[in-house]
Design an enzyme around this catalytic site. Structure first.
Site, mmCIF file in Angstrom:
data_model
loop_
_atom_site.group_PDB
_atom_site.id
_atom_site.type_symbol
_atom_site.label_atom_id
_atom_site.label_comp_id
_atom_site.label_asym_id
_atom_site.label_seq_id
_atom_site.Cartn_x
_atom_site.Cartn_y
_atom_site.Cartn_z
ATOM 1 N N VAL A 132 0.968 -1.195 0.009
ATOM 2 C CA VAL A 132 -0.032 0.028 -0.055
ATOM 3 C C VAL A 132 1.096 1.094 0.061
ATOM 4 C CG1 VAL A 132 -1.738 1.404 1.202
ATOM 5 C CG2 VAL A 132 -2.013 -1.084 1.320
ATOM 6 N N PRO A 133 1.177 1.575 -1.058
ATOM 7 C CA PRO A 133 2.169 2.786 -1.222
ATOM 8 C C PRO A 133 1.802 4.263 -0.681
ATOM 9 C CG PRO A 133 1.021 2.578 -3.308
ATOM 10 C CD PRO A 133 0.435 1.361 -2.228
ATOM 11 N N CYS A 134 1.860 4.126 0.655
ATOM 12 C CA CYS A 134 1.702 5.534 1.303
ATOM 13 C C CYS A 134 2.774 6.358 1.150
ATOM 14 C CB CYS A 134 1.286 5.268 2.955
ATOM 15 S SG CYS A 134 2.624 4.236 3.586
ATOM 16 N N HIS A 135 3.815 5.993 0.613
ATOM 17 C CA HIS A 135 4.878 7.107 0.356
ATOM 18 C C HIS A 135 4.444 7.861 -0.603
ATOM 19 C CE1 HIS A 135 5.790 3.765 -2.233
ATOM 20 N NE2 HIS A 135 6.101 4.277 -3.166
ATOM 21 N N ARG A 136 3.605 7.567 -1.443
ATOM 22 C CA ARG A 136 2.903 8.341 -2.856
ATOM 23 C C ARG A 136 2.072 9.459 -2.229
ATOM 24 N NH1 ARG A 136 1.903 3.193 -6.419
ATOM 25 N NH2 ARG A 136 4.230 2.225 -6.665
#
Length: 165
Positions: A132-136
């Site tokens: 889950v690419p929360c860094h995006r």
């Protein structure tokens, strides 16, 4: 629960899963011990260290960290999380590789345009970073606001993706 530990170009990582799916991803650490201490026996009573139950996820995470665009369609076991958190993570999971969106954008996708702070809190509790690419998700002003793995890791992941998008 199953747990595996593996080495990547940035350090040691770990993943935790249940029969229902992926429960946790531990971002790269300097040592095996650092990963194990983050997983600990406190939260998860590990029955095995079953590499096969994760399929090729460790290899995909390694390739991702080596700048290869990789998909993460893995089933998630989000037991113990709220519906709001799950909704935030579902929207975040759909952000394309190499792109970013703001916390306000995610909140708007939920139909709650004033819930940017709540979105940030949900992303701060994301147990499966990268998958889950929360860094995006970034600030409306383009600022790199918070990340469980540290702002430097967030910056690295975004640079890595933009260079190879």
């Amino acid at each position: 629960m199953s747990f595996i530990l593996f080495d990547t170009c940035l350090g040691w990582m770990g993943v935790v899963g249940s029969p229902d799916g992926l429960r946790r991803v531990i971002l790269p650490q300097e040592s095996k011990e650092a990963v194990v201490s983050q997983v600990g026996g406190r939260e998860y009573p590990f029955e095995s260290r079953d590499f096969a139950s994760f399929g090729d996820l460790p290899q995909r995470l390694k390739r991702y960290l080596e700048a290869e665009p990789v998909d993460f369609p893995d089933e998630l076991d989000l037991a113990g999380t709220t519906r709001f958190q799950q909704s935030v993570w579902q929207i975040t999971r759909a952000i394309p590789y190499g792109e970013t969106r703001s916390y306000v954008w995610v909140a708007s996708q939920l139909g709650l345009p004033k819930a940017a702070r709540a979105v940030g809190q949900a992303l701060g509790r994301n147990p499966v970073p990268i998958v889950v690419p929360c860094h995006r998700v970034i600030g409306s002003d383009g600022g790199l606001v918070g990340f469980g793995g540290g702002v430097e890791t967030k910056k690295y992941l975004l640079r890595l993706e933009k260079a190879h998008a």
